[in-house]
Design an enzyme around this catalytic site. Structure first.
Site, PDB file in Angstrom:
ATOM      1  CG  ASP A 179      -9.202  -6.848   1.695  1.00 17.04           C
ATOM      2  OD1 ASP A 179      -9.190  -6.711   0.451  1.00 17.04           O
ATOM      3  OD2 ASP A 179      -8.228  -6.590   2.421  1.00 17.04           O
ATOM      4  CE  LYS A 212      -5.994  -4.490   5.072  1.00 17.77           C
ATOM      5  NZ  LYS A 212      -5.130  -4.965   4.000  1.00 17.77           N
ATOM      6  CG  HIS A 252      -6.014 -13.536   0.125  1.00 20.79           C
ATOM      7  ND1 HIS A 252      -6.126 -13.796  -1.216  1.00 20.79           N
ATOM      8  CD2 HIS A 252      -5.937 -12.180   0.232  1.00 20.79           C
ATOM      9  CE1 HIS A 252      -6.122 -12.652  -1.887  1.00 20.79           C
ATOM     10  NE2 HIS A 252      -6.011 -11.657  -1.035  1.00 20.79           N
ATOM     11  CE  LYS A 260       0.879 -14.093  -1.005  1.00 18.64           C
ATOM     12  NZ  LYS A 260       1.723 -12.922  -1.051  1.00 18.64           N
TER      13      LYS A 260
HETATM   14  C1  BG6 Z   1      -5.208  -8.132  -1.134  1.00 20.07           C
HETATM   15  C2  BG6 Z   1      -6.035  -7.328  -0.191  1.00 20.07           C
HETATM   16  O1  BG6 Z   1      -5.987  -9.064  -1.825  1.00 20.07           O
HETATM   17  O2  BG6 Z   1      -4.195  -8.830  -0.402  1.00 20.07           O
HETATM   18  C3  BG6 Z   1      -5.179  -6.361   0.608  1.00 20.07           C
HETATM   19  O3  BG6 Z   1      -7.008  -6.595  -0.911  1.00 20.07           O
HETATM   20  C4  BG6 Z   1      -4.041  -7.101   1.282  1.00 20.07           C
HETATM   21  O4  BG6 Z   1      -5.948  -5.661   1.561  1.00 20.07           O
HETATM   22  C5  BG6 Z   1      -3.305  -7.977   0.282  1.00 20.07           C
HETATM   23  O5  BG6 Z   1      -3.172  -6.136   1.827  1.00 20.07           O
HETATM   24  C6  BG6 Z   1      -2.299  -8.870   0.988  1.00 20.07           C
HETATM   25  O6  BG6 Z   1      -1.505  -9.524   0.036  1.00 20.07           O
HETATM   26  P1  BG6 Z   1      -0.001  -9.939   0.358  1.00 20.07           P
HETATM   27  O7  BG6 Z   1       0.441 -10.686  -0.855  1.00 20.07           O
HETATM   28  O8  BG6 Z   1       0.746  -8.663   0.605  1.00 20.07           O
HETATM   29  O9  BG6 Z   1      -0.066 -10.787   1.587  1.00 20.07           O
END
Ligand code: BG6
Length: 476
Positions: free
Chosen positions: A231, A332, A236, A178
């Site tokens: 996840d 979520k 992330h 990103k």
């Molecule tokens: C993914 C997860 O890696 O990233 C998902 O498995 C999540 O659960 C997604 O929704 C979020 O990505 P972004 O780019 O929409 O923030």
């Protein structure tokens, strides 16, 4: 860019349709990133023409001109079915044929857009049939999740290293692709103003939020095995944290940058279970719409204890950050989708103005870096309100990416361009992935007590406790 063959394993899957084909098409056909021929590989009984048709539809869905896209599909796309071990030799023969037909020098990208259980067998098969001993370079791209805990990540690294050198491996964390996440480094190391404040003397706390309004929905089967820590947190959020916290690298290259990121991970103290809040959403409402609870989702156990929310307080025990909490949270079915880093600066040493404003409000300047959506920066500072004797008001100094630069490329475009160029900076190194799992392993082994929150709320109230007196979660 060098001429190459881009092999996608999992060619009929959602990722290929939604992300990989549109990104490749845009890079190669529209931005002229050199000659690339794509070979889709999957179990489905398709031929070249079926695959091209699927690709044309995917590109049309992504908004590309049908005629131009169609010509690219006809010229550049092929398909090979693999259903059993024996077919791997057929795959090797097909690759040799395509390379000869298109006059390619034997440079190969192998992209595993596969379920994790297929990573290992596919890598082994690539080694066994000799596809890795190519006349040109080879690169392996692995989607997340890379392992599901420390042991499995180590095992997968060992297996991958039997076939590929680490310099040939590109572990994807799409957050690193990103633009705004990459810009964290530019922001920090091209602008001395903030970098000189970026330490324990000036910063009170750092909050990193990755909130999603979407509930788990149809992904219950996968999510039951994952949960918020696997996840989102381990990958992330932790990636964003390392970029915010790392030292300046000795050079702007993949080795130096990734060394500094690993040092951050190694400096984080073992996580105290009292510094963790895990939650799961129950029935609630979002934008006036009823949202079913997580346990009511398809393929989710009635008594599931899988967390859909996690908030943690992390401590980085190094010279720069000692004593500054890093608060990270994700969930979520939260009220809206937003990814933000909020840097809260220390208060003025003497609160001259406090009594004239709101005594209850512990005011601090805040730098808010919005990574998505509405990408941009906001610096919240106090100004004197005109006309009133020493009344203060907090105002935002604001910069918006979209207004300045227009379209922001999709993360996959950036990542695929880097794979093709052989730049590993934005990919997760073997030791980095293991350091991250090592940090969260105790949480996976002994998860703290699970709280519940209503869908459409900001998560369990208990998460406020992690912030410290008078502080709130900051989101715009
Ligand atoms: C993914 C997860 O890696 O990233 C998902 O498995 C999540 O659960 C997604 O929704 C979020 O990505 P972004 O780019 O929409 O923030």
């Amino acid at each position: 860019m060098e001429r190459h063959l881009f092999v996608i394993f999992g060619a009929t899957g959602d990722l290929t349709k939604r992300k990989l084909l549109p990104a490749l098409y845009h890079l190669i056909a529209e931005q002229d990133h050199g000659i690339c021929v794509v070979l889709g590989v999957a179990r489905s009984e398709l031929d070249d023409e079926d695959f091209r048709k699927m690709a044309r539809e995917a590109l049309a869905d992504a908004g590309y001109d049908a005629d131009r896209a169609s010509a690219w599909c006809d010229d550049r796309l092929h398909y090979q079915r693999v259903a059993s071990g024996e077919d791997d030799t057929a795959l090797a023969a097909r690759i040799a044929r395509i390379e000869a037909d298109h006059d390619l020098p034997g440079n190969r990208v192998f992209y595993l857009a596969l379920p994790p259980s297929a990573f290992g067998p596919t890598v082994e098969a690539l080694g066994e049939v000799g596809l890795v001993d190519a006349p040109g370079w080879v690169r392996l791209v692995v989607e997340k999740p890379f392992g599901r805990d420390l042991d499995s990540a180590r095992d997968l690294n060992t297996l991958v290293h039997r076939v590929f050198a680490e310099e040939e491996v590109y572990r994807i964390d799409h957050y690193l692709g990103k633009e705004t996440v990459q810009n964290l480094l530019t922001f920090r190391f091209a602008n001395t103003t903030f970098e000189s404040l970026w330490n324990r003397d000036r910063i009170d706390q750092v909050q990193i939020t990755v909130a999603e309004s979407r509930p788990v929905g149809g992904r219950g089967g996968y999510y039951e095995q994952a949960g918020a820590v696997r996840d989102m947190v381990q990958n992330h959020l932790t990636q964003v944290l390392t970029l915010v916290a790392m030292e300046a690298p000795s050079a702007f290259d993949p080795v130096a940058i990734r060394n500094e990121k690993v040092k951050v991970l190694d400096s984080i103290s073992p996580i105290d279970p009292g510094d963790v809040v895990l939650g799961q959403y129950v029935t609630g409402s979002l934008d006036g719409q009823h949202v079913a609870g997580y346990r009511d989702e398809e393929k989710v156990d009635d008594d599931s204890t899988t967390p859909t929310y996690a908030a943690l307080r992390l401590r980085i025990e190094n010279w720069r950050w000692q004593g500054v909490p890093f608060l990270i949270r994700t969930g979520k079915a939260l009220p809206r989708r937003v990814t933000q880093v909020a840097v809260r600066f220390k208060q003025a040493p003497v609160a001259f103005f406090e009594s004239m404003n709101q005594p209850s409000d512990l005011h601090s300047d805040v730098l808010l870096i919005t990574l998505q959506p509405d990408e941009g920066f906001e610096l919240r500072i106090d100004v004197k309100k005109p006309g009133e004797r020493l009344r203060l008001e907090t105002i935002p100094l604001h910069f918006e990416y979209g207004a300045q630069f227009g379209h922001i490329p999709d993360a996959y475009e950036t990542l695929l361009a880097d794979v093709i160029a052989g730049d590993q900076t934005l990919f997760v190194r073997a030791d980095e992935v293991e350091a991250s799992w090592r940090l969260y392993q105790p949480l996976l082994d002994e998860p703290p007590h699970l709280e519940f929150y209503a869908a459409g709320s900001w998560g369990p109230d208990d998460a406020d406790r992690l912030l410290g007196n008078g502080r709130t979660w900051i989101t715009r």
